[in-house]
Design a protein around this motif. Structure first.
Motif, PDB file in Angstrom:
ATOM      1  N   ASP A 109      35.788  43.429  46.276  1.00 32.31           N
ATOM      2  CA  ASP A 109      37.175  43.703  46.669  1.00 32.31           C
ATOM      3  C   ASP A 109      38.210  43.327  45.623  1.00 32.31           C
ATOM      4  O   ASP A 109      39.395  43.575  45.821  1.00 32.31           O
ATOM      5  CB  ASP A 109      37.518  42.978  47.980  1.00 32.31           C
ATOM      6  N   ILE A 110      37.795  42.668  44.555  1.00 30.26           N
ATOM      7  CA  ILE A 110      38.814  42.437  43.532  1.00 30.26           C
ATOM      8  C   ILE A 110      39.011  43.720  42.717  1.00 30.26           C
ATOM      9  O   ILE A 110      39.708  43.738  41.701  1.00 30.26           O
ATOM     10  CB  ILE A 110      38.539  41.190  42.645  1.00 30.26           C
ATOM     11  N   VAL A 122      40.010  35.940  41.480  1.00 36.59           N
ATOM     12  CA  VAL A 122      40.431  36.333  40.139  1.00 36.59           C
ATOM     13  C   VAL A 122      40.846  35.102  39.342  1.00 36.59           C
ATOM     14  O   VAL A 122      40.414  34.900  38.204  1.00 36.59           O
ATOM     15  CB  VAL A 122      41.590  37.355  40.211  1.00 36.59           C
ATOM     16  N   VAL A 153      39.753  44.623  38.905  1.00 45.02           N
ATOM     17  CA  VAL A 153      39.482  43.429  38.109  1.00 45.02           C
ATOM     18  C   VAL A 153      37.982  43.238  37.884  1.00 45.02           C
ATOM     19  O   VAL A 153      37.565  42.709  36.861  1.00 45.02           O
ATOM     20  CB  VAL A 153      40.100  42.175  38.777  1.00 45.02           C
ATOM     21  N   PRO A 162      40.994  37.658  47.355  1.00 40.56           N
ATOM     22  CA  PRO A 162      40.905  38.215  45.998  1.00 40.56           C
ATOM     23  C   PRO A 162      41.678  37.427  44.942  1.00 40.56           C
ATOM     24  O   PRO A 162      41.151  37.198  43.853  1.00 40.56           O
ATOM     25  CB  PRO A 162      41.505  39.614  46.148  1.00 40.56           C
ATOM     26  N   ASP A 163      42.913  36.995  45.245  1.00 37.05           N
ATOM     27  CA  ASP A 163      43.705  36.343  44.189  1.00 37.05           C
ATOM     28  C   ASP A 163      43.044  35.050  43.710  1.00 37.05           C
ATOM     29  O   ASP A 163      43.020  34.760  42.516  1.00 37.05           O
ATOM     30  CB  ASP A 163      45.149  36.114  44.648  1.00 37.05           C
TER      31      ASP A 163
END
Ligand code: SF4
Ligand code: SF4
Ligand code: SF4
Ligand code: FES
Lengths: 143, 327, 487
Positions: free
Chosen positions: B24-25, B175, B28, B171-172
């Motif tokens: 789901d990133i 990352v 990235v 996700p954040d």
């Protein structure tokens, strides 16, 4: 059978319990005694840690209802104890291993007696079950 | 290829949601693939177990491990990756604290087996078969990994360097974690790669929380229509916000559902439930013992609310000191 | 001397699985076992939990297929509390479900199945992946797939918190409504999805129908399995993912039974074998007849092709046309061609997309009435939906406080577990003769189990040319004779 003597930890509020007594002398009579300022200062984590460290029972002594120097420390303690008792039960540890009394005893003479009474009650339960056996007890509850 | 840092992404006893979270990133992930050499990702790439075994110890820069440990295969895999990796990140609630499947630690393996293979209403088992670690069927020998008595979070099996909580992590933060490794900007070992504050500190609804909440009745989520802009606790609905680490983006609160604590305890707290008990006790508006009981008895599944994701990591569940000494 | 091939790991159910293939003395395939090597015990550790918390716990059973668990659980709560969701709540739930269907079916199709068809099963593995696929069909398609997956997952997030672990769902409703602004982008997503699904279907048909080699492969005996089929149908016997009655047809396509999902225990039996942690589902009234197909089998299959086989048609117009075309090409109903699962999957995606469009345009979607609070606890609740991989049942019982006392779950892949053993055996038999393992065996075995369950092994093809397969040939003492790996 080997004689089993339960390990009991007793927390008591200095404002209500044994403030007129000689602390050193009382300490000799009560094993694992932790005098504190206000029962409300006993965090849940202290209680759980006591069990984790091997306590078979925990007794908390706070000031009488309406008499806490910090207004509601004793009430807070009582609410926490009730919740922790529920947690203990869910983990397969008998809730009776944790008790709270709200009263006053300046001489502190009642403390050794209360510790003994609770020790006897806990001795009947035996040591806290091992992690594995506790799962069994907890599981039985939902049979 | 040789210059790129090697990364392993591996699941043990997980649901796959943590792997989905890595996918789901989105864009990235392509960059991650560019800058890292992914040597293992069983759900996504070739399962190069042998190849990992043949590597030098410490050859992998980073192992991202999700899921808990409940069987012999998973334990073996965790240990292998630890040996071969410089850094190990426990990824997701299962790896960090045991996760929801850790609720099984309050039951026995036998209890689970008896239901699943004997008592469930749809079971047809006249031969009284139970799965076995080794069995001959029709002249062939088949093996299954041993199912353990309980669920372990990763750090009860191997040393863990970093923790990334969440079910799954958002996700954040994923990352950020990859970037921190790449840029060598990691915090001290043992840190959790998420904010330190409590969820309440970042929650929009905190503004509506009165300075002193006084609960006289606890309500279950199906019993009331929760206001969509008022603090859940102020409405008498259990919300784990005060004891839970923030970082998820308040995703449950946003759909008008209270927090259940998948991010684990706030920084410095070792037992999420203990912290919550103190927080909850202080807002229960009752002094009489019977009132206290009446209100708190509505907390009808203490463990399910307070330790939903963390039974295996909770203080009471870990072995007692005396038990460890006995060995 | 018995030789053994191990394929590890291949798929997930409650976790991981592996395949073991055994050869007989003549070097032919004797048996194939699809083993599920994990067990987590959700049915037990959910005991004591408040029923209303279940939709938030059960998605952890599978993070690839979490929405169906969330919805089956929510529907079990409706039943438990004898309540109907409000019309708006139902629309929101179905929107969530359709968005899930689209993203899940798409990722399976494009990452997992399409490379086989578009590039061919014998293409160089370095190309036989999404990268190779994009090269062949153009970058637009690849970008579009990622874009649609992302947007559908946004819809799930809007309604149910984290897509890999949905948290919403209440008896009689949902926790959050939809605003008119949100409706706008949902509508756009739905329109784009319908359009793109048609493109995808066109692509697939050009390849399969336009190329005799592929069609032959689809129709090949090695990929055929004659079983019963099971799936939900609506009152007009059209495919329905969210609700309806369970219909079962026999290997000839004749109706075997149609029943209310609440009666599932009368019809589904779970056989226990010592070599797998998963229980093998079969038609209970026929009894367990072992791992056999055709005459005398009691095995049934679930999933896309099964749903199309049991239904009389699709519920939406564009999908219906595709449905007719597919069965025409496959030579009628039911179709036992396992590879047609892929085709059926695309047709289902189209229905989900069209249905998403219907919901996005329904004035009720943005209604404020999202909860029916008229709850009456009746202590038993059974919820059933069609998960992307097949029929899913959640059965709960509670005490008078609504605390769980009993849980039984029938999950999709468990129902396909026995058929997977057979499919693998058949495909492997074609490629293993006299102890010789022919080139391409790995591909073929992979293609045989892939239609049932995507799992992220799909992304296999996304990121590298290599595959998750490794076959170890061992003799009876366990000594490795030969290891086969992708070049
Ligand atoms: S943390 Fe949550 S999403 Fe991740 S593996 Fe565990 S259950 Fe799945
Ligand atoms: S208790 Fe929950 S709703 Fe209230 S401020 Fe904290 S996180 Fe937000
Ligand atoms: S609100 Fe709580 S339960 Fe929900 S995602 Fe955030 S931390 Fe997890
Ligand atoms: S001062 Fe004694 S309990 Fe608070």
């Amino acid at each position: 059978m080997k004689h089993y003597e339960p390990k009991l930890v007793c927390f008591s509020c200095k404002f209500g319990w044994g403030y007129l007594a000689d602390e050193e002398e009382l300490r000799h009579r009560i094993k694992n005694w932790v005098p504190i300022i206000c029962s409300g200062k006993i965090d849940t984590i202290h209680i759980l840690d006591a069990f984790k460290q091997g306590a078979d029972g925990v007794l908390i002594l706070g000031c009488p209802e309406g008499d806490c120097h910090y207004q509601d420390g004793n009430y807070e303690a009582r609410k926490r104890v009730y919740l922790v008792q529920k947690i203990l039960g869910a983990y397969g540890i008998e809730p009776e291993r944790l008790r709270i009394e709200l009263a006053v005893d300046p001489e502190g003479n009642a403390i050794p007696q209360m510790v003994k009474e609770m020790s006897d009650a806990v001795a009947k339960l035996g040591p806290v079950k091992k992690v594995k056996e506790r799962a069994r007890t907890a599981a039985m509850a939902h049979r | 290829m040789a210059g790129k840092p090697k990364v392993a992404i591996c699941w043990l006893g997980g649901c796959g949601g943590c792997d989905e979270a890595v996918v789901d990133i989105n864009e990235v992930i392509l960059r991650v693939v560019e800058v890292f050499d992914i040597v293992l990702w069983p759900v996504a790439l070739d399962f190069k177990y042998d190849r990992i075994e043949r590597m030098d110890d410490g050859a992998i820069a980073l192992s991202v491990i999700n899921g808990n440990v409940r069987n012999a295969d998973q334990e073996e895999m965790a240990k292998l990756l630890r040996r071969k990796s410089q850094l190990v990140v426990a990824f997701g609630a299962c790896a960090c604290f045991g996760g929801t499947p850790g609720l099984a630690n309050l039951r026995t393996k036998k209890d689970i087996f008896d239901w699943v293979y004997r008592d469930a209403p749809t079971v047809v088992n006249p031969e009284k078969n139970y799965p076995k670690t080794k069995v001959s069927s029709n002249g062939a020998v088949l093996t299954l990994p041993e199912f353990y008595e309980q669920v372990y979070p990763l750090n009860q099996i191997i040393d863990v360097d970093y923790y990334l909580p969440g079910c799954p992590p958002p996700p954040d933060l994923i990352v950020n974690a990859f970037m921190a490794v790449l840029e060598g900007k990691l915090p001290p070992r043992g840190s959790t790669l998420a904010p330190h504050k409590a969820l309440c500190d970042t929650c929009e609804r905190n503004k509506t929380k009165p300075s002193r909440i006084a609960i006289r009745d606890i309500k279950r989520i199906h019993e009331v229509e929760a206001q969509s802009n008022t603090c859940f606790l102020a409405q008498g609905i259990l919300c784990m916000g005060p004891a839970t680490r923030t970082g998820c983006g308040e995703t449950c609160i946003n759909i008008n559902i209270p927090c259940r604590g998948c991010f684990g305890p706030v920084e410095g707290v070792k037992d999420a439930g203990a912290k919550y008990i103190s927080a909850l006790a202080s807002i229960i508006d009752a002094e009489e013992e019977k009132d206290v009981k009446r209100i708190l008895d509505k907390v009808n599944d203490e463990v399910g609310y307070l330790y939903r994701f963390s039974v295996p990591a909770s203080i009471l569940r870990k072995r007692r000191v005396s038990e460890v000494e006995e060995q | 001397m018995t030789k053994k091939l191990t394929i590890n790991p291949i798929t997930r159910l409650e976790g991981h699985g592996k395949i073991e293939i055994f050869l007989d003395d003549n070097g032919g395939v004797k048996d194939a076992y699809f083993q599920v090597v994990e067990l987590r015990g959700f049915e037990r550790f959910c005991l004591g939990r408040p029923a209303e918390e279940m939709p938030r716990i059960v998605p952890n059973i599978c993070g690839v297929c979490p929405s169906p668990h969330n919805l089956a659980s929510t529907k079990a709560l409706d039943d438990l509390y004898s309540v109907e969701p409000t019309p708006t709540a139902k629309l929101i739930r179905q929107l969530h479900f359709n968005a899930f269907y689209v993203e899940d079916h798409f990722i399976h199709f494009f990452f997992l199945s399409a490379p086989d068809f578009v590039l061919g099963p014998d293409a160089d593995p370095a190309d036989r992946n999404i990268v190779g696929l994009i090269k062949k069909v153009g970058p637009d398609v690849g970008g579009k797939v990622i874009d649609i997956r992302k947007r559908c997952r946004e819809i799930i997030k809007l309604i149910a918190s984290k897509p890999a672990h949905p948290e919403g769902g209440l008896p009689g409703g949902v926790s959050r409504g939809i605003t008119s602004e949100e409706r706008e982008w949902i509508k756009e997503t739905a329109d784009d999805t319908v359009q793109f699904t048609q493109v995808a279907l066109g692509l697939f048909k050009d390849l399969v129908l336009g190329n005799k080699k592929y069609l032959d492969m689809v129709m090949n005996e090695a990929y055929k399995l004659q079983t019963y089929y099971m799936g939900l149908v609506d009152e007009n016997r059209k495919v329905n993912f969210y609700e309806g009655k369970i219909r079962v047809v026999d290997p000839k396509g004749k109706e075997y039974v149609t029943f209310d999902p609440r009666k599932y225990a009368d019809h589904m039996g779970e056989w226990v074998e010592p070599w797998t942690y998963v229980r093998l589902t079969h038609l209970r009234k026929l009894g367990w007849n072992g791992l056999i197909e055709g005459e005398g089998t009691s095995l049934y299959r679930v999933g896309p092709l099964a749903r199309l086989n049991v239904a009389d048609g699709m519920a939406t117009p564009l999908a219906q046309k595709e449905y007719e075309q597919m069965f025409d090409a496959l030579g009628g109903k039911p179709s036992h061609h396992t590879l047609a699962f892929h085709w059926a999957r695309l047709i289902e995606t189209l229905q989900a997309a069209e249905d998403m469009q219907r919901i996005a345009n329904d004035p009720m979607l943005t209604g404020k009435d999202i909860r029916n609070m008229n709850l009456k606890l009746k202590k038993v609740g059974i919820g059933c939906v069609e998960a992307a991989r097949g029929t899913l049942i959640h059965h709960y019982e509670t005490d008078g406080q609504g605390l769980i006392t009993k849980v039984n779950l029938i999950v999709a892949t468990q129902q396909n577990a026995a058929p997977i053993c057979l499919s693998v055996k058949k495909a492997a038999s074609e490629y293993i003769k006299n102890g010789e393992v022919k080139e391409g065996m790995l591909n073929r075995v992979e293609m045989a189990f892939r239609p049932y369950d995507p799992c992220l092994a799909c992304a296999t093809h996304a990121l590298s040319g290599e595959t998750p397969l490794e076959v170890i040939i061992r003799d009876s003492t366990g000594e490795t004779v030969k290891t086969l790996k992708r070049p």
